[in-house]
Design an enzyme around this catalytic site. Sequence first.
Site, PDB file in Angstrom:
ATOM      1  N   GLU A   2      14.964   1.716  18.288  1.00  0.00           N
ATOM      2  CA  GLU A   2      13.948   2.731  18.846  1.00  0.00           C
ATOM      3  C   GLU A   2      13.734   2.814  20.173  1.00  0.00           C
ATOM      4  OE1 GLU A   2      10.696   3.068  16.307  1.00  0.00           O
ATOM      5  OE2 GLU A   2      11.771   3.001  14.298  1.00  0.00           O
TER       6      GLU A   2
ATOM      7  N   THR B 218      11.215   4.657   6.061  1.00  0.00           N
ATOM      8  CA  THR B 218      10.224   4.854   6.625  1.00  0.00           C
ATOM      9  C   THR B 218       9.410   3.628   7.049  1.00  0.00           C
ATOM     10  OG1 THR B 218       8.652   5.287   4.921  1.00  0.00           O
ATOM     11  CG2 THR B 218       9.660   7.190   5.535  1.00  0.00           C
ATOM     12  N   SER B 219      10.118   2.687   6.882  1.00  0.00           N
ATOM     13  CA  SER B 219       9.268   1.259   7.100  1.00  0.00           C
ATOM     14  C   SER B 219       9.677   0.476   8.463  1.00  0.00           C
ATOM     15  CB  SER B 219       9.858   0.370   5.830  1.00  0.00           C
ATOM     16  OG  SER B 219       8.789  -0.773   6.062  1.00  0.00           O
ATOM     17  N   ARG B 220      10.734   0.160   8.636  1.00  0.00           N
ATOM     18  CA  ARG B 220      11.426  -0.545   9.923  1.00  0.00           C
ATOM     19  C   ARG B 220      12.892  -0.363  10.145  1.00  0.00           C
ATOM     20  NH1 ARG B 220       7.039   0.333  11.370  1.00  0.00           N
ATOM     21  NH2 ARG B 220       5.606  -1.087  12.425  1.00  0.00           N
TER      22      ARG B 220
ATOM     23  N   HIS C 230       9.862   8.371  13.794  1.00  0.00           N
ATOM     24  CA  HIS C 230       8.805   7.335  13.632  1.00  0.00           C
ATOM     25  C   HIS C 230       7.509   7.986  13.545  1.00  0.00           C
ATOM     26  CE1 HIS C 230       7.816   2.864  13.607  1.00  0.00           C
ATOM     27  NE2 HIS C 230       6.724   3.414  13.121  1.00  0.00           N
TER      28      HIS C 230
ATOM     29  N   ASP D  72      12.695   7.515   9.262  1.00  0.00           N
ATOM     30  CA  ASP D  72      11.780   7.862   9.928  1.00  0.00           C
ATOM     31  C   ASP D  72      11.855   6.603  11.181  1.00  0.00           C
ATOM     32  OD1 ASP D  72       9.527   9.206  11.040  1.00  0.00           O
ATOM     33  OD2 ASP D  72       8.137   7.488  10.414  1.00  0.00           O
TER      34      ASP D  72
ATOM     35  N   ASP E  17       9.390  -6.145  -5.688  1.00  0.00           N
ATOM     36  CA  ASP E  17       8.560  -6.863  -4.431  1.00  0.00           C
ATOM     37  C   ASP E  17       8.698  -8.456  -4.936  1.00  0.00           C
ATOM     38  OD1 ASP E  17       5.819  -5.710  -2.663  1.00  0.00           O
ATOM     39  OD2 ASP E  17       6.095  -7.966  -3.159  1.00  0.00           O
TER      40      ASP E  17
ATOM     41  N   LYS F 254       0.757  -1.240   0.031  1.00  0.00           N
ATOM     42  CA  LYS F 254       0.015   0.115  -0.038  1.00  0.00           C
ATOM     43  C   LYS F 254       0.833   1.215   0.153  1.00  0.00           C
ATOM     44  CE  LYS F 254      -2.140  -1.927   3.787  1.00  0.00           C
ATOM     45  NZ  LYS F 254      -1.743  -3.281   3.613  1.00  0.00           N
ATOM     46  N   ILE F 255       2.025   1.651   0.753  1.00  0.00           N
ATOM     47  CA  ILE F 255       2.643   2.602   1.024  1.00  0.00           C
ATOM     48  C   ILE F 255       3.523   2.706  -0.164  1.00  0.00           C
ATOM     49  CG2 ILE F 255       4.337   3.598   2.509  1.00  0.00           C
ATOM     50  CD1 ILE F 255       3.019   2.249   5.029  1.00  0.00           C
TER      51      ILE F 255
ATOM     52  N   PRO G 296       7.669  -4.858   5.153  1.00  0.00           N
ATOM     53  CA  PRO G 296       7.952  -5.232   6.622  1.00  0.00           C
ATOM     54  C   PRO G 296       9.103  -5.752   6.821  1.00  0.00           C
ATOM     55  CG  PRO G 296       6.334  -6.821   5.201  1.00  0.00           C
ATOM     56  CD  PRO G 296       6.979  -5.751   4.409  1.00  0.00           C
TER      57      PRO G 296
END
Length: 335
Positions: A265, A234-236, A297, A260, A175, A155-156, A208
């Site tokens: 974290e 900006t994912s993980r 984040h 992000d 992907d 989606k993102i 992910p």
Amino acid sequence: MTTVPLYDAKPYDHLFFVKEGDAAGVKYEFHAFRLDASTAPSAVGAEAVCVFVNDAIDRPCLEALERGGVRLVALRCAGFNQVDLRAAAEIGIRIVRVPAYSPHAVAEHTVALLLSMNRKIHRAYNRVREHNFSLSGLVGFDLHGRVAGIVGTGKIGRLTASILRGFGMKVLVYDLYPDEEWARETGCLYVPLEELFATADVVSLHTPLTPETHYLVDGDALAMMKDGAYLVNTSRGGLVDTTALIGALKSHKLGGVALDVYEIEEGVFFEDLSHDVLQDDDLARLVSFPNVLITSHQGFLTEEALSEIARVTTANLVRFGEGGDFLPGTELKAP
Ligand code: NAI
């Protein structure tokens, strides 16, 4: 439904969860501390708990929750790498999440980071406030005509790809499960990961965090990338090997990095440590580079996303209390 302890609670959580909870008859109890095995006794007597990305829902924590009577963990986020799903299944605790709240929020933040880093907005803002109107060191490049590489076209990733296509970028994508029809419609091109790394001026990560994607960007991947390329994550945090990243920045291999998310974290992101000493030397080093832009984040932090997170989580708690089915696609099962 008994009162639901909500961990790692911030002022914006209060705002959106109280509103939804009041409307649906769910009472939340807000805890500023995070949930882990040592804090799990705070949930004794609750049937369900509500957690976020940095709560540690590992086996010891799940066992402690189960002893206290908890039968549901509701994640108020999409990512679930912080949960031991196998242990949860064995122990008999169900897990729900909010699979999509606003992919737009994260895609837009990704592009905000890219634009800020490229055009040095963060540096220009500080300069002008000090009446320094010089432009030295603020040269960026036109995104139009450049190549973006999007890793993960969920989606993102798709929304980010569309925005960048709107800038006139050529967009390469990768992907595990390519959707050629979508790529044709959007004008993107699926390529092997190595080709994406070697060709893109801007690499943006949208998969992910799984055992397969852990350190997807390691020393080898960084070496493959174009000199002066930008990396946006900006994912993980675990998708990027921080030590290798620092090496690539020190050697001027990369032109810029926007993050992000970060490998470790816990205890730092979401906290005000401005009066403390930052203990994480890698993070301190990353912050010190002029061409690194870090946010804590906050990709999800829009009104739309927060109200959707509170709405879906509360609806699932109500359904659980009534013994009904969860909202479609929100329950996580062990692989
Ligand atoms: P999604 O599930 O829609 O898309 C993920 C994509 O990654 C899928 O197309 C999947 O096929 C692909 N993928 C999975 N494993 C892969 C692999 N080994 N190699 C290549 N592709 C692979 O997820 P969505 O909603 O797009 O979110 C992506 C990630 O963004 C989340 O997993 C989460 O970690 C992160 N996120 C960050 C937020 C923030 O505030 N910064 C907020 C929400 C999500």
